[in-house]
Structures are given as structure tokens and as C-alpha cells.
Design an enzyme around this catalytic site. Structure first.
Site, PDB file in Angstrom:
ATOM      1  N   GLU A   1      30.393  37.850  53.665  1.00 31.37           N
ATOM      2  CA  GLU A   1      30.282  38.934  54.650  1.00 31.37           C
ATOM      3  C   GLU A   1      31.476  38.938  55.599  1.00 31.37           C
ATOM      4  O   GLU A   1      31.949  40.006  56.012  1.00 31.37           O
ATOM      5  CB  GLU A   1      28.980  38.805  55.434  1.00 31.37           C
ATOM      6  CG  GLU A   1      27.714  38.868  54.589  1.00 31.37           C
ATOM      7  CD  GLU A   1      27.587  40.140  53.780  1.00 31.37           C
ATOM      8  OE1 GLU A   1      28.249  41.147  54.111  1.00 31.37           O
ATOM      9  OE2 GLU A   1      26.831  40.146  52.791  1.00 31.37           O
TER      10      GLU A   1
ATOM     11  N   ASP B   1      26.049  30.301  45.422  1.00 31.01           N
ATOM     12  CA  ASP B   1      26.947  29.571  46.318  1.00 31.01           C
ATOM     13  C   ASP B   1      27.677  28.441  45.609  1.00 31.01           C
ATOM     14  O   ASP B   1      28.854  28.165  45.892  1.00 31.01           O
ATOM     15  CB  ASP B   1      26.155  28.996  47.496  1.00 31.01           C
ATOM     16  CG  ASP B   1      25.886  30.042  48.566  1.00 31.01           C
ATOM     17  OD1 ASP B   1      26.062  31.244  48.282  1.00 31.01           O
ATOM     18  OD2 ASP B   1      25.495  29.662  49.691  1.00 31.01           O
TER      19      ASP B   1
ATOM     20  N   GLY C   1      22.518  39.727  53.778  1.00 29.52           N
ATOM     21  CA  GLY C   1      23.447  39.949  54.876  1.00 29.52           C
ATOM     22  C   GLY C   1      24.188  41.255  54.717  1.00 29.52           C
ATOM     23  O   GLY C   1      24.175  41.871  53.650  1.00 29.52           O
TER      24      GLY C   1
ATOM     25  N   HIS D   1      34.182  44.099  47.437  1.00 29.60           N
ATOM     26  CA  HIS D   1      33.663  43.276  46.350  1.00 29.60           C
ATOM     27  C   HIS D   1      34.671  43.242  45.200  1.00 29.60           C
ATOM     28  O   HIS D   1      35.384  44.226  44.960  1.00 29.60           O
ATOM     29  CB  HIS D   1      32.341  43.851  45.827  1.00 29.60           C
ATOM     30  CG  HIS D   1      31.211  43.718  46.788  1.00 29.60           C
ATOM     31  ND1 HIS D   1      30.346  44.751  47.093  1.00 29.60           N
ATOM     32  CD2 HIS D   1      30.795  42.656  47.531  1.00 29.60           C
ATOM     33  CE1 HIS D   1      29.446  44.334  47.957  1.00 29.60           C
ATOM     34  NE2 HIS D   1      29.697  43.070  48.248  1.00 29.60           N
TER      35      HIS D   1
ATOM     36  N   THR E   1      43.060  39.665  41.681  1.00 31.23           N
ATOM     37  CA  THR E   1      41.658  39.405  41.339  1.00 31.23           C
ATOM     38  C   THR E   1      41.350  40.142  40.045  1.00 31.23           C
ATOM     39  O   THR E   1      41.507  41.359  39.964  1.00 31.23           O
ATOM     40  CB  THR E   1      40.704  39.882  42.446  1.00 31.23           C
ATOM     41  OG1 THR E   1      40.936  41.263  42.717  1.00 31.23           O
ATOM     42  CG2 THR E   1      40.898  39.074  43.712  1.00 31.23           C
TER      43      THR E   1
ATOM     44  N   VAL F   1      43.183  44.746  45.050  1.00 32.84           N
ATOM     45  CA  VAL F   1      43.906  43.475  45.118  1.00 32.84           C
ATOM     46  C   VAL F   1      44.406  43.155  43.711  1.00 32.84           C
ATOM     47  O   VAL F   1      43.622  43.099  42.762  1.00 32.84           O
ATOM     48  CB  VAL F   1      43.003  42.337  45.634  1.00 32.84           C
ATOM     49  CG1 VAL F   1      43.744  41.002  45.590  1.00 32.84           C
ATOM     50  CG2 VAL F   1      42.538  42.638  47.057  1.00 32.84           C
TER      51      VAL F   1
ATOM     52  N   ASP G   1      39.042  46.540  43.676  1.00 30.28           N
ATOM     53  CA  ASP G   1      39.068  46.007  45.040  1.00 30.28           C
ATOM     54  C   ASP G   1      40.438  46.121  45.694  1.00 30.28           C
ATOM     55  O   ASP G   1      40.646  45.588  46.789  1.00 30.28           O
ATOM     56  CB  ASP G   1      38.590  44.548  45.056  1.00 30.28           C
ATOM     57  CG  ASP G   1      39.514  43.607  44.288  1.00 30.28           C
ATOM     58  OD1 ASP G   1      40.457  44.099  43.626  1.00 30.28           O
ATOM     59  OD2 ASP G   1      39.289  42.384  44.336  1.00 30.28           O
TER      60      ASP G   1
ATOM     61  N   THR H   1      27.337  32.986  51.558  1.00 29.31           N
ATOM     62  CA  THR H   1      26.991  34.377  51.867  1.00 29.31           C
ATOM     63  C   THR H   1      27.709  34.835  53.119  1.00 29.31           C
ATOM     64  O   THR H   1      28.230  35.958  53.190  1.00 29.31           O
ATOM     65  CB  THR H   1      25.466  34.535  52.042  1.00 29.31           C
ATOM     66  OG1 THR H   1      24.806  34.119  50.844  1.00 29.31           O
ATOM     67  CG2 THR H   1      25.105  35.973  52.333  1.00 29.31           C
TER      68      THR H   1
END
Length: 681
Positions: free
Chosen positions: A214, A279, A174, A223, A243, A240, A238, A210
Site C-alpha cells: 500500500e 507475504d 488495505g 500493481h 517489471t 515500469v 504498470d 501488505t
């Protein structure tokens, strides 16, 4: 029955962006090629974050995102069920709302973002929020991005457009656009077997994460491994703070700590949707990621969640959706066509149609009941097209008046043909540039050391941020029946990458039906395209450059009197691409060598009122002499029939011809050449 009569129809071409050679997500490639857009968006996001106090998660506001899912299929398993589509919407809501006891109920936060399949389309008609279109573009490549979005695209300021296809350039699962990018490239593209939790999905990407990943990019998330470990946990990577830094993407479900510059030093957050893990590992977004998404929603994606739009798209909780009747819609692969052309129609009818009745004025067949008919037009004129479609809850009729316009084809010019871009005029006479995004495109270059002469054609991919954009040099139409022997298209090229991980593409397309359909006859990318070293500075061929040669056999097309050729550049974050020494004829000869004659001589230069042409050989021939100004505007022209005894032609152009630099052109059935001349008065 609702009858819609449209006096004209103009198809909007949408150029979807993003491709990657990453095995999972194409966002990094999209980001590299849209860096200017990404940087501008980042500035907006940071400004919004800095002007807020504390968390941006407003517990009184639920951000509802209307979604339309475009299923692009070719009748295979990629034509996924409504239930599979709904399963993906359910996962998005589980993940972004952290629904208790669901797979999304991990250690993260409720982002207060939820998703709704639209119940009203842009025209206010009832919809199921799912568009199904049968098309070969379900296996799409980069130069077909515009065609993919042309099939179906709803206003991206009001809907999140998600496309489900069979394959994306090989192994990519994706890709998504970033906020602030080109409006006509906005949305998410997914392969069917990583979309949702039932039906065609395959492990390890069978739990819908996924698409959650996206969607995060669409909201402005990077990412978790963006920029590696970095130094500053808030201003690197990223961007942030909460994280943990990650040096590279994680695959599977590892228990690793790849960066040790965080305090306290914690393991990689493999549970985060923005990593590449399976996942089954993913279950969370952090408060910092939620803040970034809310900053995006309160700036660049403000309109989509406003109450007026939620009501207009049928996502208001009070909206009671009726049984949707079908809504007839279609497109074709061309509207202005040549006599005898066969036009392909693509059915875009909404809401589960069960039968179709087509009416084609002037076409053969004149009627059809198939999904996507092909129709041949053998009469000159403008013709209506009607589609009557029926479903379980009613029928609809769409008539497009004068939709197909048919004209007689004009034979192309005789070959051989040469173009070395020596004229100051660009594009040269007869060549057209296709620059659909009005951005960076082909230009004349005199800085590089050309293969021959002083100039070449160049496109600057280094500064072309519109990833996936195809820019073409469309050559004049050629009559290949005029050539004795096997004709070839040959040209030279020079190219370098700016990064080893991606490359632009050089493609040659050919049409024998007046441009209605094109066949790919040449493709180069990566190492097969490269002639120079990888470099982040502009690539400029020098005297040491070995230009590669394209040699394309056109023998399969010698029965066609009108052949259109496109030389296409598809930008993918590379560098300058140069083209020189175009030739159509014998594979290894120039036009003059091919005719076994010398080049005509033109003098004096400068001239005042008369031009003398010394012919290379005495032979009866028809000559066309033309004079152009620097902008390519024809000033004067004259046709001369020689008897075969003349070697010298004297021509006095129009007295009002301007002074200064002019381009003189002489052509016959045997040769074609141009000269720069200066006129003095």
C-alpha cells in the site's frame, strides 16, 4: 500542567477515499474513482522521469518519511500493541532499504526511502507517533469515510497517515491514496491482522508486506498486473520497464509466466511487493519502481522529506525524544444540539493516558471519569467542556469554551408530504443538499423519462471522481405524531452501473435527535440497486425503464415530532442515479389520494394581479398561500382561515411581485401542492 483555552472549535471533516471489492487491496477501485487525479499525477511523474538522466536514485539522498499510525479500535484485539506498530515500521524499512539478511533483501534495489514514527506532533508536542481512539468506526463503511478521518488526521504534507482498523468493507486488507489526489483523503488504511509481524497478524499476510504494497501506491506505483500484458513494456501495464508483464494478480506463491510479450520472456515477478502474492513470497522493488517513487518525492510529495520537516517531526537522527507527557484532546458527534439531546464524546488524548476527568457545564452528568462519556443537555445555552487527563509523565488540560450550543427543538412539518421535483427551483423548498466536498452533487434533471411529471433528482456518478463521497438530500423535519396510522417513506429510483465490478450506494438515514445521530433504514447497491444495463455512457432512463420503489416503514418513529431523513448517494464509479416521487404517508397513495380529494386548481395562468384557487372539497381549513421566484426566494405569503363553505379563494399577491415564471405553493394540514405560474404585467 499546560492549560489550553480555545474560544471556538471547528472540526475539520476529512473524506478518506478508496474502497474495493478486490479480496486484497483496494487501490484499483480508488484509481478508477479518482481517474482525473491519477491521470494528472501520472503526467507529473512522467514529466519528471523524462527530464532526468539515468536513474533517479540519488545515492547521496535518503528520503525519510515521518509516519503517524492511528489505531481505531473498540477495545478488542484490533487495539494492537506499540510493538506490533513498530514491527510494521521495521518491515517498511527492511523492504524499502533492502536491509541485508532481512526478509526484504531480495533481488531488488535499495530505494533509499526510510520510515520513522514521528516524535513531534503538528503542534510540536512530544508524541510516540501512535494515536489510539476507541470508536465503532473500526468497522467502517463507505459513507462513514469522513467520520473515520475526522477522528484523527495529521497534515498529510508532513506525515504519512496510516490508519489501523478492524475491518474495511468486508474482505479488503488495505487501501491507499495516490499522489496528487484530494489532500483531505491522503494516506493508507490497513486491517490490524495484516499489519506488522507480531500480535494479531494472521497468515498468509503476517510479514508486513501488505503495508509495503500500500505504501508503494502512496508513492505512485501501480500493481504489476495493471493493464495486463499490454504491448509496450515501458508504456503499458504498470509503466515500469523492468517489471515483467503480468496478466492477472497472482495469489499464493506460484511459479508462472502469464505473459510472453517480454524479451527475454521471463516468469512473473511474484517477489514484487506490488503483486498480490503471499507475504512469504515478496522481497523486492525494482530500479524502475524506485525511479517512479523518487519522481513522486521530488514533485508531489516534496515537502514531507525536506530537512526542515524531518526536524519538525522529530525524525532527525540527532533528536533525543524525552518521555512524552499526555496531550489532552477530544471531539464530539455534534456541537449544535437540541434540548434533551445526548452527546457522545470521543477521547483523542495522546501518549498513554491512564486517567481522565471530564467537566461538562450544563450537562448530565456534570463530571465523568470514563474514556468516552455520553452527556445529556437539558438547558438552553452555550456550554464549556473540559478534559483533564493524566499519564505516567504528567497531566494536561483542554477546555473548549462554548463548545456545546443547545437550542429548543422545533416540531417538524405535518405529513403527508409529496415531492416530485416539478418546481424549477432546486433543491425544492425545504430540502437541503449536503455536498461537503463542493463537487458533483444532486441536481434537477428533465432529460430522462421520469417516473412521473417532467423532472427528477439526479446525481452524476459517472464523472464524480471523489470516491467514497456521500452526497445527501436532507428532507424537511417531519412531525410523525401528526399522522393517523402507520406512515411510510416511499420513492422511486433508476440506476445503472458503468462497470460490473463496482456500484454506487443508495442509503436512507433517519435521525430523531435533531441530526446528532442517524440510523440506517434503507440500503441498496449492486444488482439490488440496478434498473438499467451496465454502460460507460451516461445512463438516461427511457419509456421502457421500470423504476424500482423504496417502501420504508416509519411506524417505529410515530412518537417523534421531529424526524430528519437523509437520502444519500455514495459514489463508487457507477453511473447516473435518479430519484422521483417522494412520499411520506400511506405506503401506496399520493397525498391527494390519501385524503380522498382532488387536487386544488389554480388559475388563470398566465395571471396579472389575482390568483384563484379552487379547493377540492368544502371544509374548514387553514390555508397558507406562498409565491416564490425561480431562485426559490419567497416573494409573498398569506394565511387564510376558511369557514368550510368556500370553494374558491381569491388572492392578490404583492404588487411588486416580478413578472415571468413564478412558483405558487398552497398547503394545509390536508394537502400540499405547487404550480408553475406566469405573471404578466
Amino acid at each position: 500542567m499546560r492549560n489550553k483555552i480555545l474560544l471556538s472549535f471547528i472540526a475539520l471533516l476529512f473524506s478518506f477515499s478508496a474502497k474495493s471489492q478486490q479480496p486484497v487491496c483496494g487501490f484499483d477501485q480508488w484509481k478508477a474513482e479518482h481517474l482525473a487525479f491519477v491521470n494528472a499525477a501520472e503526467s507529473v511523474i512522467q514529466n519528471h522521469l523524462q527530464n532526468s538522466e539515468g536513474s533517479l536514485r540519488n545515492l547521496d539522498t535518503i528520503y525519510t518519511i515521518p509516519v503517524v499510525v492511528h489505531v481505531i479500535h473498540n477495545g478488542g484485539i484490533e487495539n494492537i500493541s506499540d510493538a506490533q506498530v513498530q514491527s510494521q515500521i521495521d518491515v517498511l524499512n527492511e523492504d524499502y532499504r533492502k536491509i541485508p539478511f532481512s526478509n526484504g533483501d531480495g533481488n531488488g534495489v535499495d530505494t533509499y526511502i526510510q520510515f520513522c514514527l514521528a516524535k513531534l506532533d503538528p503542534d510540536g508536542d512530544c508524541t510516540e507517533g501512535i494515536v489510539r481512539i476507541q470508536s465503532l468506526l473500526t468497522n467502517h463503511d463507505s459513507y462513514e469515510r469522513a467520520q473515520l478521518s475526522q477522528l484523527s488526521s495529521w497534515d498529510p504534507s508532513r506525515y504519512l497517515n496510516i490508519y489501523v482498523v478492524k475491518t474495511i468493507g468486508g474482505s479488503v486488507l488495505g487501501y491507499a491514496s495516490f499522489p496528487g489526489g484530494p489532500v483531505d483523503q491522503d494516506g493508507v488504511v490497513m486491517v490490524h491482522n495484516a499489519f506488522g509481524t507480531i500480535g494479531t497478524v494472521t497468515a498468509p499476510y503476517n510479514l508486513g508486506r501488505t503495508c509495503s504494497h500500500e505504501a508503494g501506491h502512496w508513492f505512485g506505483l501501480y500493481h504489476t498486473f495493471n493493464g495486463g500484458c499490454g504491448i509496450d513494456l515501458c508504456n503499458d501495464g504498470d509503466l515500469v520497464c523492468d517489471t515483467p508483464p503480468v496478466v492477472n494478480p497472482n495469489f499464493g506463491c506460484p511459479n508462472v509466466n502469464t505473459c510472453s510479450n517480454d524479451f527475454p520472456d521471463v516468469y512473473d515477478q511474484i517477489e514484487n511487493y506490488m503483486d498480490y502474492t503471499n507475504d512469504a513470497c515478496k522481497s523486492m522493488l525494482t530500479e524502475g519502481q524506485s525511479d517512479r517513487m523518487h519522481a513522486t518525492l521530488n514533485s508531489m510529495r516534496f515537502d514531507i522529506w525536506q530537512p526542515a520537516n524531518i526536524s519538525a517531526t522529530g525524525c532527525d537522527s540527532n533528536y533525543a525524544s524525552p518521555a512524552c507527557i499526555v496531550v489532552a484532546d477530544f471531539i464530539s458527534n455534534g456541537q449544535q444540539v437540541c434540548l434533551g439531546n445526548t452527546v457522545s464524546f470521543t477521547n483523542k488524548t495522546l501518549n498513554d493516558p491512564t486517567s481522565f476527568e471530564w467537566i461538562f457545564a450544563g450537562g448530565d452528568p456534570s463530571t465523568s471519569t470514563v474514556l468516552n462519556p455520553q452527556v445529556t443537555y437539558s438547558s438552553v445555552g452555550s456550554f464549556d467542556v473540559t478534559l483533564i487527563t493524566t499519564g505516567a509523565n504528567g497531566s494536561d488540560t483542554l477546555t473548549l469554551v462554548n463548545y456545546i450550543m443547545v437550542s429548543p427543538p422545533q416540531p417538524g412539518q405535518a405529513i403527508p408530504y409529496d415531492e416530485t421535483f416539478e418546481q424549477a427551483i432546486f433543491p425544492p423548498y425545504g430540502i437541503v443538499i449536503d455536498n461537503s466536498d463542493n463537487g458533483i452533487t444532486w441536481e434537477r434533471d428533465t432529460v430522462a423519462t421520469q417516473f412521473e411529471g417532467v423532472a427528477s433528482a439526479k446525481i452524476n456518478n459517472l464523472i464524480n471522481t471523489n470516491y467514497g463521497q456521500a452526497d445527501a438530500l436532507i428532507l424537511p423535519a417531519y412531525d410523525l405524531t401528526s399522522f393517523a396510522g402507520s406512515p411510510y417513506l416511499t420513492f422511486r429510483w433508476a440506476y445503472a452501473k458503468s462497470d460490473v465490478n463496482y456500484s454506487d450506494e443508495l442509503i436512507v438515514l433517519l435521525s430523531t435527535d435533531c441530526g446528532l445521530n442517524f440510523t440506517q433504514v434503507f440500503y441498496k447497491s449492486g444488482s439490488s440497486l440496478t434498473t438499467g444495463p451496465t454502460q460507460v455512457t451516461p445512463y438516461i432512463p427511457d419509456s421502457t425503464t421500470i423504476w424500482k420503489q423504496a417502501k420504508i416503514n416509519l411506524n417505529n418513529y410515530v412518537s417523534f415530532s421531529r424526524v430528519i431523513i437523509k437520502i444519500v448517494n455514495v459514489t463508487d464509479g457507477g453511473n447516473n442515479l435518479y430519484i422521483d416521487s417522494l412520499h411520506i404517508g400511506s405506503p401506496s397513495l399520493t397525498i391527494i389520494e390519501e385524503l380522498n380529494v382532488g387536487s386544488p386548481k389554480v388559475y388563470p395562468n398566465p395571471f396579472t394581479d389575482e390568483i384563484v384557487v379552487e379547493l377540492p372539497a368544502a371544509a374548514a381549513k387553514t390555508l397558507q398561500l406562498s409565491l416564490y421566484d425561480e431562485l426559490g426566494r419567497k416573494i409573498d405569503t398569506k394565511t387564510i382561515l376558511t369557514s368550510g363553505s368556500e370553494r374558491f379563494i381569491h388572492w392578490k399577491p404583492a404588487l411588486n411581485s416580478p413578472s415571468g415564471l413564478l412558483i405558487f405553493e398552497i398547503k394545509s394540514d390536508e394537502f400540499f401542492c405547487t404550480e408553475k405560474l406566469v405573471r404578466q404585467k
